[in-house]
Design an enzyme around this catalytic site. Structure first.
Site, PDB file in Angstrom:
ATOM      1  N   LYS A   9      -9.306   3.246   4.281  1.00  0.00           N
ATOM      2  CA  LYS A   9      -9.664   2.179   3.344  1.00  0.00           C
ATOM      3  C   LYS A   9     -10.747   1.293   3.969  1.00  0.00           C
ATOM      4  CE  LYS A   9      -5.052   2.375   1.207  1.00  0.00           C
ATOM      5  NZ  LYS A   9      -3.784   1.630   0.896  1.00  0.00           N
ATOM      6  N   TYR A  49      -5.682   5.329  -8.706  1.00  0.00           N
ATOM      7  CA  TYR A  49      -4.509   4.448  -8.707  1.00  0.00           C
ATOM      8  C   TYR A  49      -3.891   4.271 -10.086  1.00  0.00           C
ATOM      9  CZ  TYR A  49      -5.118   3.114  -3.782  1.00  0.00           C
ATOM     10  OH  TYR A  49      -5.194   3.114  -2.410  1.00  0.00           O
ATOM     11  N   ASN A 112      -3.586  -2.260   4.450  1.00  0.00           N
ATOM     12  CA  ASN A 112      -2.814  -1.297   5.262  1.00  0.00           C
ATOM     13  C   ASN A 112      -3.604  -0.053   5.699  1.00  0.00           C
ATOM     14  OD1 ASN A 112      -2.788  -0.030   2.779  1.00  0.00           O
ATOM     15  ND2 ASN A 112      -0.565   0.162   2.648  1.00  0.00           N
ATOM     16  N   HIS A 115      -4.730   5.605   3.284  1.00  0.00           N
ATOM     17  CA  HIS A 115      -3.974   6.186   2.173  1.00  0.00           C
ATOM     18  C   HIS A 115      -3.637   7.634   2.486  1.00  0.00           C
ATOM     19  CE1 HIS A 115      -3.020   7.870  -1.788  1.00  0.00           C
ATOM     20  NE2 HIS A 115      -3.823   8.859  -1.463  1.00  0.00           N
ATOM     21  N   GLU A 126      -5.517  14.378  -6.216  1.00  0.00           N
ATOM     22  CA  GLU A 126      -6.435  13.510  -5.480  1.00  0.00           C
ATOM     23  C   GLU A 126      -7.581  14.298  -4.833  1.00  0.00           C
ATOM     24  OE1 GLU A 126      -3.722  11.337  -2.939  1.00  0.00           O
ATOM     25  OE2 GLU A 126      -2.802  10.336  -4.667  1.00  0.00           O
TER      26      GLU A 126
HETATM   27  P1  GTP Z   1      -1.083   4.749  -0.398  1.00  0.00           P
HETATM   28  O1  GTP Z   1      -1.029   5.858   0.609  1.00  0.00           O
HETATM   29  O2  GTP Z   1      -2.225   3.790  -0.182  1.00  0.00           O
HETATM   30  O3  GTP Z   1      -0.965   5.249  -1.833  1.00  0.00           O
HETATM   31  O4  GTP Z   1       0.182   3.859  -0.091  1.00  0.00           O
HETATM   32  P2  GTP Z   1       1.680   4.176  -0.465  1.00  0.00           P
HETATM   33  O5  GTP Z   1       1.826   5.487  -1.182  1.00  0.00           O
HETATM   34  O6  GTP Z   1       2.446   4.004   0.791  1.00  0.00           O
HETATM   35  O7  GTP Z   1       1.983   2.979  -1.455  1.00  0.00           O
HETATM   36  P3  GTP Z   1       1.817   2.904  -3.030  1.00  0.00           P
HETATM   37  O8  GTP Z   1       1.219   4.156  -3.585  1.00  0.00           O
HETATM   38  O9  GTP Z   1       3.099   2.418  -3.584  1.00  0.00           O
HETATM   39  O10 GTP Z   1       0.748   1.714  -3.173  1.00  0.00           O
HETATM   40  C1  GTP Z   1      -0.622   1.997  -3.050  1.00  0.00           C
HETATM   41  C2  GTP Z   1      -1.280   0.899  -2.284  1.00  0.00           C
HETATM   42  O11 GTP Z   1      -1.240  -0.279  -3.071  1.00  0.00           O
HETATM   43  C3  GTP Z   1      -0.594   0.508  -0.975  1.00  0.00           C
HETATM   44  O12 GTP Z   1      -0.985   1.301   0.107  1.00  0.00           O
HETATM   45  C4  GTP Z   1      -1.086  -0.917  -0.805  1.00  0.00           C
HETATM   46  O13 GTP Z   1      -2.420  -0.948  -0.291  1.00  0.00           O
HETATM   47  C5  GTP Z   1      -1.097  -1.413  -2.242  1.00  0.00           C
HETATM   48  N1  GTP Z   1       0.169  -2.059  -2.588  1.00  0.00           N
HETATM   49  C6  GTP Z   1       1.336  -1.476  -2.938  1.00  0.00           C
HETATM   50  N2  GTP Z   1       2.273  -2.385  -3.173  1.00  0.00           N
HETATM   51  C7  GTP Z   1       1.695  -3.582  -2.964  1.00  0.00           C
HETATM   52  C8  GTP Z   1       2.154  -4.932  -3.045  1.00  0.00           C
HETATM   53  O14 GTP Z   1       3.304  -5.205  -3.371  1.00  0.00           O
HETATM   54  N3  GTP Z   1       1.240  -5.903  -2.743  1.00  0.00           N
HETATM   55  C9  GTP Z   1      -0.050  -5.625  -2.398  1.00  0.00           C
HETATM   56  N4  GTP Z   1      -0.877  -6.619  -2.104  1.00  0.00           N
HETATM   57  N5  GTP Z   1      -0.502  -4.365  -2.306  1.00  0.00           N
HETATM   58  C10 GTP Z   1       0.344  -3.373  -2.591  1.00  0.00           C
HETATM   59 MG    MG Z   2       0.696   6.013  -2.851  1.00  0.00          MG
END
Ligand code: GTP
Ligand code: MG
Length: 149
Positions: A9, A49, A112, A115, A126
């Site tokens: 990212k 997303y 974070n 991805h 993806e």
């Molecule tokens: P990815 O590998 O990035 O998809 O992460 P993930 O699969 O572990 O998490 P998820 O798909 O649920 O969410 C995608 C991304 O959205 C996360 O990696 C975060 O960057 C962001 N995100 C998810 N939940 C939150 C939240 O509660 N607050 C904020 N600020 N960002 C969030």
């Molecule tokens: Mg995810």
């Protein structure tokens, strides 16, 4: 063997962590089959997303991922989807184990670093979204006999 989509990212790019993330996957023994740096257009991020559309973090998330270039990559190897997710660490870096990418470099969920696809279906979707077929290299890793039994 399977493929997964991993993306550094914009915070990971800005903080100079691209090389370390590549190194971790390379040294684990996975094979790099696709790699590029790009500023993702809004439409691509909306599609990437789409599962999060409507959530309260959706707009901040698109703004964060669109704030600078990302490094998109495709890695191949046995169980690379699930092992790759373990290498990334938990979504919330406060819950990521030290030694994972997020556990070593991140503090908050909204920054974070990286991805990773969360299932075979997501990985295929993806990879197709971010790469054209010609952008993926079909090559064999000659050290494979030293990596796989
Ligand atoms: P990815 O590998 O990035 O998809 O992460 P993930 O699969 O572990 O998490 P998820 O798909 O649920 O969410 C995608 C991304 O959205 C996360 O990696 C975060 O960057 C962001 N995100 C998810 N939940 C939150 C939240 O509660 N607050 C904020 N600020 N960002 C969030
Ligand atoms: Mg995810």
């Amino acid at each position: 063997s399977e493929r997964t989509f991993i993306m550094v990212k914009p915070d990971g790019v800005q903080r100079g962590i691209v090389g370390d993330i590549l190194r971790r996957f390379e040294q684990r023994g996975y094979k790099l089959v696709g790699l590029k740096l790009l500023q993702a257009p809004r439409a691509l991020l909306e599609s990437h997303y789409e599962e999060h559309k409507g959530k309260k973090f959706y707009e901040p998330l698109l703004s964060y991922i669109g704030s600078g270039p990302v490094v998109a990559m495709v890695w191949e190897g046995l169980n690379v989807i699930s092992v790759g997710r373990k290498m990334l660490g938990a979504t919330d870096p406060a819950k990521s184990e030290p030694g994972t990418i997020r556990g070593d470099y991140a503090i908050v969920t909204g920054r974070n670093i990286v991805h990773g696809s969360d299932s075979e279906k997501a990985a295929q979707r993806e990879i197709d979204l971010w790469f054209r077929a010609e952008e993926l290299a079909n090559w064999s890793l000659t050290v494979n006999p030293w990596i796989y039994e």
